[in-house]
Design an enzyme around this catalytic site. Sequence first.
Site, mmCIF file in Angstrom:
data_model
loop_
_atom_site.group_PDB
_atom_site.id
_atom_site.type_symbol
_atom_site.label_atom_id
_atom_site.label_comp_id
_atom_site.label_asym_id
_atom_site.label_seq_id
_atom_site.Cartn_x
_atom_site.Cartn_y
_atom_site.Cartn_z
ATOM 1 N N LYS A 122 49.968 -77.405 57.513
ATOM 2 C CA LYS A 122 48.682 -75.940 57.519
ATOM 3 C C LYS A 122 48.274 -76.650 56.829
ATOM 4 C CE LYS A 122 48.592 -71.133 58.863
ATOM 5 N NZ LYS A 122 49.030 -69.794 58.016
ATOM 6 N N SER A 155 48.503 -66.633 61.459
ATOM 7 C CA SER A 155 46.809 -67.766 60.785
ATOM 8 C C SER A 155 47.371 -68.978 61.630
ATOM 9 C CB SER A 155 46.692 -67.438 59.459
ATOM 10 O OG SER A 155 47.724 -68.209 58.914
ATOM 11 N N SER A 205 52.966 -64.985 61.365
ATOM 12 C CA SER A 205 51.572 -65.919 60.925
ATOM 13 C C SER A 205 51.739 -67.724 61.701
ATOM 14 C CB SER A 205 50.734 -65.740 59.892
ATOM 15 O OG SER A 205 49.732 -65.431 59.617
HETATM 16 N N1 GLN Z 1 48.769 -61.654 61.017
HETATM 17 C C1 GLN Z 1 48.636 -61.173 60.374
HETATM 18 C C2 GLN Z 1 47.554 -60.553 59.088
HETATM 19 O O1 GLN Z 1 46.508 -60.715 60.063
HETATM 20 C C3 GLN Z 1 49.098 -62.175 59.724
HETATM 21 C C4 GLN Z 1 49.141 -62.809 58.598
HETATM 22 C C5 GLN Z 1 50.333 -64.100 57.892
HETATM 23 O O2 GLN Z 1 51.561 -64.008 58.350
HETATM 24 N N2 GLN Z 1 49.628 -64.582 57.201
HETATM 25 O O3 GLN Z 1 47.749 -60.171 57.823
#
Ligand code: GLN
Length: 427
Positions: free
Chosen positions: A72, A148, A172
């Site tokens: 990532k 993400s 994410s």
């Molecule tokens: N969807 C979650 C958010 O928008 C998770 C983000 C993450 O885990 N980095 O905060």
Amino acid sequence: MLSVSKIREDVLSGAKSAKSIALDILSRIKENARLNAFVCVCDDVLQQAESVDEAVKNGFNGRLAGVPVAIKDNMDMKGYVTSCGSELLKNSPAATEDCRVVKLLKAEGAVIIGRTNMDEFAMGSSNTTSAYGCVLNPLDNAKVPGGSSGGSAAAVAASLCAAALGSDTGGSIRQPASYCGVVGLKPTIGSIDGEGVFPLSQSFDSVGPITSTVEDCVTMFEVLSGRKIEKMSSPKKVGVISEYFDKYTPELSRLMDEVKRKFGDCELVTVSVPSVLKAFVTYCALGNKEAAINIKPLGTAMDRGEKIGKEAIKRILIGEYVLQHPSIASDALKMAKRIKSELKEALKECDVIVSPTAPSEAFAFGDDRSRAEIVYSDLFTQPPSIAGLPAISVPFFIGEHGLPIGVQIIADENREDLLFAFAKRFE
Ligand code: GLN
């Protein structure tokens, strides 16, 4: 999809060279460029593969020998910019060292393919906020891949790598795994070293693997955590959270019915986690507070307005507000402790807790529902994040629009063995 264990076997037996596997991957990445899963492909992929082939000839038998792995864009790789999907960081200096997890992967013979696209600063659930553009869901290009770690999940689902690293703060890794039909693990907080990974919210951040099978997830987890899953004890009692029952749409109720059919001789236990629905506000306050602190050194949100996307600005502003009102953070901290103790109490009555990973299948780009769903899609993934507990998403159910919804399994700290054992039932 590609299998970590099969590739390693082929490379060690000489049935295939790491180089031929890397060449295949590079051409698949080109063919699938429209998915936009990668922000960059490494320029030394073939050299890496050749040195693995050479080492194998000399007896090297690393656990990831010749296995193509994607990383990532928020994790340091020597010679590459850690841009976190952000315009603001795109032109910053390249990292001078690999982060800890990349070092661990390389030591086991992984071939690092490239850096995967992500929501800006890991804030999001749709991979639509990246400075590099949206990632398409390989299963249906009109749909988001989740976020993400959307690029990582899409890359595994489209066989552009055999495994990928993601980071998970509130879902994410698990939510994009659910949307793309792959396996994603958020391990126990602290069990995988996050050194050299750009922080979103240190209290909840975890690095974890995305793979095509549970077995490959175990291998990746062992390599990344340095732990050995000796014996996978099978859960005897499986919990479902009663506070979720009225959140289940007919589709999710069907999913849970199908999940229960896989229980075999496991006993079903209904547990109560009274504060579970407070996870969202808790995450919002504490997560954004830490995010604001982390991103502050890059310039205030307002100064950098033209270079930071709207979603990130919104979150930084929420975080700054929380910083100015300490009672919000202290209330949220109390709530976080309560959620953790309630979940741990519930896990005394059962070995694992199951739920859907996400409330729906992947949604369409531009869908009017998208904005609301982005907020709602962490409903099931945030509670274990807040509690620091391990949770895995396994693809299992096909929703009414033909796309997968994962099953999430949660266990107590450092009981990844229970997760893996139970997850295998859904493959
Ligand atoms: N969807 C979650 C958010 O928008 C998770 C983000 C993450 O885990 N980095 O905060």
